[in-house]
Design a protein around this motif. Structure first.
Motif, short mmCIF file in Angstrom:
data_model
loop_
_atom_site.label_atom_id
_atom_site.label_comp_id
_atom_site.label_asym_id
_atom_site.label_seq_id
_atom_site.Cartn_x
_atom_site.Cartn_y
_atom_site.Cartn_z
N VAL A 194 0.84 -1.20 0.00
CA VAL A 194 0.00 0.00 0.00
C VAL A 194 0.87 1.25 0.00
O VAL A 194 0.61 2.20 -0.74
CB VAL A 194 -0.97 -0.01 1.21
N GLU A 195 1.93 1.25 0.82
CA GLU A 195 2.83 2.40 0.88
C GLU A 195 3.53 2.63 -0.45
O GLU A 195 3.68 3.78 -0.90
CB GLU A 195 3.85 2.21 1.98
N VAL A 196 3.94 1.56 -1.12
CA VAL A 196 4.61 1.69 -2.42
C VAL A 196 3.66 2.27 -3.46
O VAL A 196 4.01 3.22 -4.17
CB VAL A 196 5.16 0.32 -2.90
N VAL A 197 2.44 1.74 -3.53
CA VAL A 197 1.46 2.25 -4.50
C VAL A 197 1.13 3.70 -4.19
O VAL A 197 1.09 4.54 -5.10
CB VAL A 197 0.19 1.37 -4.49
N GLU A 198 0.93 4.02 -2.91
CA GLU A 198 0.61 5.39 -2.52
C GLU A 198 1.74 6.35 -2.91
O GLU A 198 1.51 7.43 -3.45
CB GLU A 198 0.36 5.46 -1.02
N ASN B 174 1.42 9.37 -5.59
CA ASN B 174 1.67 10.75 -5.16
C ASN B 174 2.76 11.42 -5.99
O ASN B 174 2.73 12.63 -6.20
CB ASN B 174 2.04 10.80 -3.68
N SER B 175 3.71 10.64 -6.47
CA SER B 175 4.80 11.23 -7.25
C SER B 175 4.45 11.34 -8.74
O SER B 175 5.22 11.91 -9.51
CB SER B 175 6.09 10.43 -7.07
N SER B 176 3.31 10.78 -9.13
CA SER B 176 2.91 10.85 -10.54
C SER B 176 2.20 12.17 -10.83
O SER B 176 1.80 12.89 -9.93
CB SER B 176 1.99 9.68 -10.88
N ASN B 177 2.06 12.46 -12.10
CA ASN B 177 1.36 13.66 -12.53
C ASN B 177 -0.08 13.36 -12.93
O ASN B 177 -0.67 14.09 -13.72
CB ASN B 177 2.10 14.31 -13.71
N LEU B 178 -0.64 12.29 -12.40
CA LEU B 178 -2.00 11.90 -12.75
C LEU B 178 -3.03 12.73 -12.00
O LEU B 178 -2.77 13.21 -10.90
CB LEU B 178 -2.22 10.42 -12.40
N THR B 179 -4.18 12.87 -12.62
CA THR B 179 -5.29 13.55 -11.95
C THR B 179 -5.90 12.58 -10.93
O THR B 179 -5.62 11.37 -10.95
CB THR B 179 -6.38 13.96 -12.95
N VAL B 180 -6.74 13.10 -10.07
CA VAL B 180 -7.39 12.25 -9.07
C VAL B 180 -8.22 11.16 -9.75
O VAL B 180 -8.20 10.00 -9.34
CB VAL B 180 -8.29 13.10 -8.13
N LYS B 181 -8.90 11.52 -10.81
CA LYS B 181 -9.71 10.56 -11.56
C LYS B 181 -8.83 9.43 -12.14
O LYS B 181 -9.21 8.26 -12.10
CB LYS B 181 -10.46 11.28 -12.67
N GLU B 182 -7.68 9.79 -12.67
CA GLU B 182 -6.75 8.79 -13.23
C GLU B 182 -6.17 7.91 -12.13
O GLU B 182 -5.99 6.70 -12.33
CB GLU B 182 -5.63 9.49 -14.00
N LYS B 183 -5.88 8.49 -10.97
CA LYS B 183 -5.35 7.71 -9.86
C LYS B 183 -6.39 6.69 -9.39
O LYS B 183 -6.04 5.54 -9.10
CB LYS B 183 -4.96 8.63 -8.69
N ILE B 184 -7.64 7.09 -9.35
CA ILE B 184 -8.71 6.16 -8.97
C ILE B 184 -8.82 5.04 -9.99
O ILE B 184 -9.00 3.87 -9.63
CB ILE B 184 -10.04 6.92 -8.81
N ALA B 185 -8.66 5.36 -11.27
CA ALA B 185 -8.70 4.35 -12.32
C ALA B 185 -7.55 3.35 -12.15
O ALA B 185 -7.74 2.14 -12.35
CB ALA B 185 -8.64 5.00 -13.69
#
Length: 69
Positions: free
Chosen positions: A31-35, A39-50
Motif C-alpha cells: 500500500v505504501e509503495v502504491v501510494e 503521489n509522485s505521478s502527474n496523474l489527476t485524481v480521476k486517473e489515480k482512482i482508475a
C-alpha cells in the motif's frame, strides 16, 4: 541500460512466527509503495482512482479460494 528491479523476494521466518502479522506487514508495504508512486505521478485524481481500480480488478482476477496467485 536496463534498470535494476526486484526479481525475487525471499522471506526467512522463525518457526514460531505469526504468518497473519507477516501478511499484514507485507500488505502495508505494498500500500505504501502504491501510494508513494501515485503521489509522485502527474496523474489527476480521476486517473489515480482508475489505476487503483485496475489494481483491484487484477488482484480479484488472480484470486482463487481466497488466495491471490
Amino acid at each position: 541500460m536496463k534498470k535494476n528491479y526486484i526479481q525475487n523476494i525471499i522471506i526467512h521466518t522463525p518457526d514460531n512466527m505469526n504468518f497473519h502479522s507477516l501478511s499484514d506487514k507485507i500488505n502495508e508495504f505494498h500500500v505504501e509503495v502504491v501510494e508513494r508512486k501515485l503521489n509522485s505521478s502527474n496523474l489527476t485524481v480521476k486517473e489515480k482512482i482508475a489505476v487503483i481500480d485496475r489494481i483491484l480488478e487484477n488482484l480479484k482476477s488472480r484470486e482463487h479460494e481466497g488466495i491471490i496467485k
